[in-house]
Scaffold this active site. Structure first.
Site, PDB file in Angstrom:
ATOM      1  CG  HIS A 229      33.379  19.032  53.380  1.00 54.69           C
ATOM      2  ND1 HIS A 229      32.237  18.428  53.844  1.00 54.69           N
ATOM      3  CD2 HIS A 229      33.312  20.324  53.795  1.00 54.69           C
ATOM      4  CE1 HIS A 229      31.502  19.330  54.520  1.00 54.69           C
ATOM      5  NE2 HIS A 229      32.134  20.480  54.507  1.00 54.69           N
TER       6      HIS A 229
ATOM      7  CG  HIS B  24      35.070  23.152  57.206  1.00 54.39           C
ATOM      8  ND1 HIS B  24      34.186  22.991  58.247  1.00 54.39           N
ATOM      9  CD2 HIS B  24      34.316  23.050  56.077  1.00 54.39           C
ATOM     10  CE1 HIS B  24      32.966  22.799  57.774  1.00 54.39           C
ATOM     11  NE2 HIS B  24      33.016  22.839  56.448  1.00 54.39           N
ATOM     12  CD  GLU B  25      35.480  23.842  52.555  1.00 56.10           C
ATOM     13  OE1 GLU B  25      34.946  22.833  52.053  1.00 56.10           O
ATOM     14  OE2 GLU B  25      34.813  24.747  53.105  1.00 56.10           O
TER      15      GLU B  25
ATOM     16  CD  GLU C  70      29.396  21.257  57.206  1.00 55.96           C
ATOM     17  OE1 GLU C  70      30.207  22.125  57.547  1.00 55.96           O
ATOM     18  OE2 GLU C  70      29.190  20.959  55.994  1.00 55.96           O
TER      19      GLU C  70
HETATM   20 ZN    ZN Z   1      31.333  22.289  55.262  1.00 55.49          ZN
END
Ligand code: ZN
Length: 498
Positions: free
Chosen positions: A267, A263-264, A293
């Site tokens: 980003h 997830h990170e 997101e």
């Molecule tokens: Zn996030």
């Protein structure tokens, strides 16, 4: 000539403001990752001085004069330069229209409210936190007023995170999502298929770390321009050539560390893909939190929960965790990766029920700012909404209204970004699949370059030229909609559970 000169002076100033920001950002990262407890007070002073420096540069009257000069003679500016000018005006107005006294008051309240929240949460003592929350709501209203949004404070707060969005539009999108998601989530939860996650215990932490680095690098995160560390709550900070992301490791929750890192890294790859030569200007800024997101979610969910991804990484996982995974079948592992079980806690929830948590928060925030709901009535309203949407009623405020950190910092209007990101991720995904029908087959061979290449071009390279709605139109040829998300959830979870 005069305009060209003014424009280059503007860019030089924006780059300087950005540089101060990057220094402050490293301090904040260091605070979460490395700082010994004894250094907390000094770091608070350092952070305050950095904030003051940033504000002074960002509200410098010379910058205001430059903006005025350029706005009066925009003829010679090209499209990109006008984007930079528009964003610089937005940031400048925000910096000068907020009285320094107000900025200080909000920062102090946030610090006090955070500590009050951190103490109130374990004790489920909402009454102890409520006065701080009331003050935050009041300050948020005042802030909207300073910026000329006094009549529509909640729209102002949403616009802070997702320029172009409004409560009315989000309400419509979420309303359509809710109609289909609630019955679908209930059907999945009622399924006789129950994933077994009991085997996810005792996974060597060092091996987890190695795997997280290996997987995120394979997806395309560039470790020459970033790093992965450990913090209590995973996050991603930094920009361009220096991305700092974190995850957390728990021997009894190996999928959490892996999916948090993925997830990170989503980003992080967005930030790494913004054109560095334009650093400090809108051309190298993300389009908003919803867009951000969408990047983390697309990698975490559409990519990393797919069959193709797992057919590539499962053998590697079995190598790394031979002892831990010994007798577990491929199907059990895949079902554990896609486990659905409603929970009261948003950050622990699966991707089917996650959006219900966001619908709940959006409705409550909206009512809070329309004057329809008082702070003191929040716990009761939360319990009711939780029962209606999730079918679960929190017994304590710790599992209800006190669970999230956001409101303690006055971050209202932020929650919707998570769901906007989920909708956009699915919409981008189907466009990507349309253009690359062999996508998942390539995943199975460990090739993820089509995803990153496409996102680089359609999303990352665009910076903040467009708001999230226009970005969606341009990248997918359609309006932002909840339908791709519902289609994705049905296609992913239908065959597993229904
Ligand atoms: Zn996030």
């Amino acid at each position: 000539m005069k305009t060209a000169d003014a424009y280059s002076r503007l860019v030089a100033r924006l780059k300087r403001i950005h540089t101060i920001y990057t220094v402050a950002d490293v301090l904040v990262w260091d605070e979460q990752v490395n700082l010994p407890p004894g250094g907390a007070d000094r770091r608070a002073e350092q952070n305050a001085v950095m904030a003051e420096l940033q504000h002074r540069e960002a509200s410098d009257p010379v910058l205001g004069e430059l903006l005025g000069e350029l706005e009066a003679d925009q003829g010679p500016l090209d499209g990109d330069q006008r984007v930079v000018l528009r964003q610089a005006r937005r940031d400048y107005d925000r910096a000068v229209r907020l009285p320094a006294e107000f900025v200080r008051e909000k920062a102090e309240l946030s610090s006090r409210a955070f500590h009050a929240w951190a103490e109130a949460r374990p004790r489920s003592d909402f009454a102890a936190f409520a006065p701080h929350l009331e003050r935050h709501v009041e300050l948020a209203r005042r802030e909207a007023g300073y910026l000329g949004w006094g009549e529509r404070p909640y729209d102002y707060l949403i616009d802070q995170h997702d320029p172009g969005m409004s409560a009315e539009l989000i309400g419509r999108l979420f309303g359509r999502l809710k109609e289909e998601l609630v019955p679908f989530a209930h059907a999945v939860v009622a399924s006789p298929v129950k994933p077994d996650t009991a085997f996810l215990r005792g996974f060597d932490v060092e091996a987890q770390r190695k795997l997280a680095l290996e997987v995120t690098a394979a997806l395309g995160f560039d470790y020459r321009r970033g790093r992965l560390d450990v913090s209590l709550h995973p996050f991603c900070s930094g920009t361009g050539p220096d991305i700092r992301m974190t995850t957390r490791f728990d021997a009894d929750n190996p999928l959490d560390s892996l999916f948090s890192a993925i997830h990170e890294s989503g980003h992080g790859m967005y930030e790494q893909g913004l054109p560095e030569e334009h650093a400090g200007t809108a051309l190298a800024m993300a389009a908003g939190m919803g867009a951000h997101e969408s990047q983390s979610r697309l990698w975490e969910n559409q990519v990393a929960r797919s069959r193709g991804f797992w057919s590539h990484f499962e053998p590697r996982l079995r190598e790394v965790f031979r002892r831990e995974l010994g007798w577990i079948s491929s199907e059990s592992l895949y079902l554990a990766v896609n486990a659905v079980a409603p929970t009261l806690i948003r950050v622990d929830s699966d991707e089917v029920t996650y959006n219900l948590h966001i619908l709940l928060r959006f409705e409550l925030e909206r009512r809070l700012f329309s004057g329809d709901l008082a702070v003191q009535d929040l716990p009761r309203a939360w319990k009711q909404a939780s029962k209606d949407l999730l079918g679960l009623e929190p017994e304590s405020d710790r599992e209800g209204v006190l669970q999230d950190v956001h409101w303690s910092g006055g971050a209202f209007g932020y929650f919707p970004s998570y769901c906007i990101g989920n909708m956009l991720a699915a919409q981008l995904w189907y466009k990507l699949v349309d253009q690359h029908p062999d996508l998942e087959a390539r995943f199975a061979e460990g090739d993820f370059t089509q995803v990153l290449g496409w996102l680089r071009r359609e999303v990352h390279a665009q910076g903040r030229r467009y708001d999230v709605l226009e970005l969606t139109r341009r990248a997918t040829g359609a309006e932002l909609s909840p339908e791709p998300l519902m289609r994705y959830l049905r296609e992913r979870y239908g065959p597993l559970y229904l």
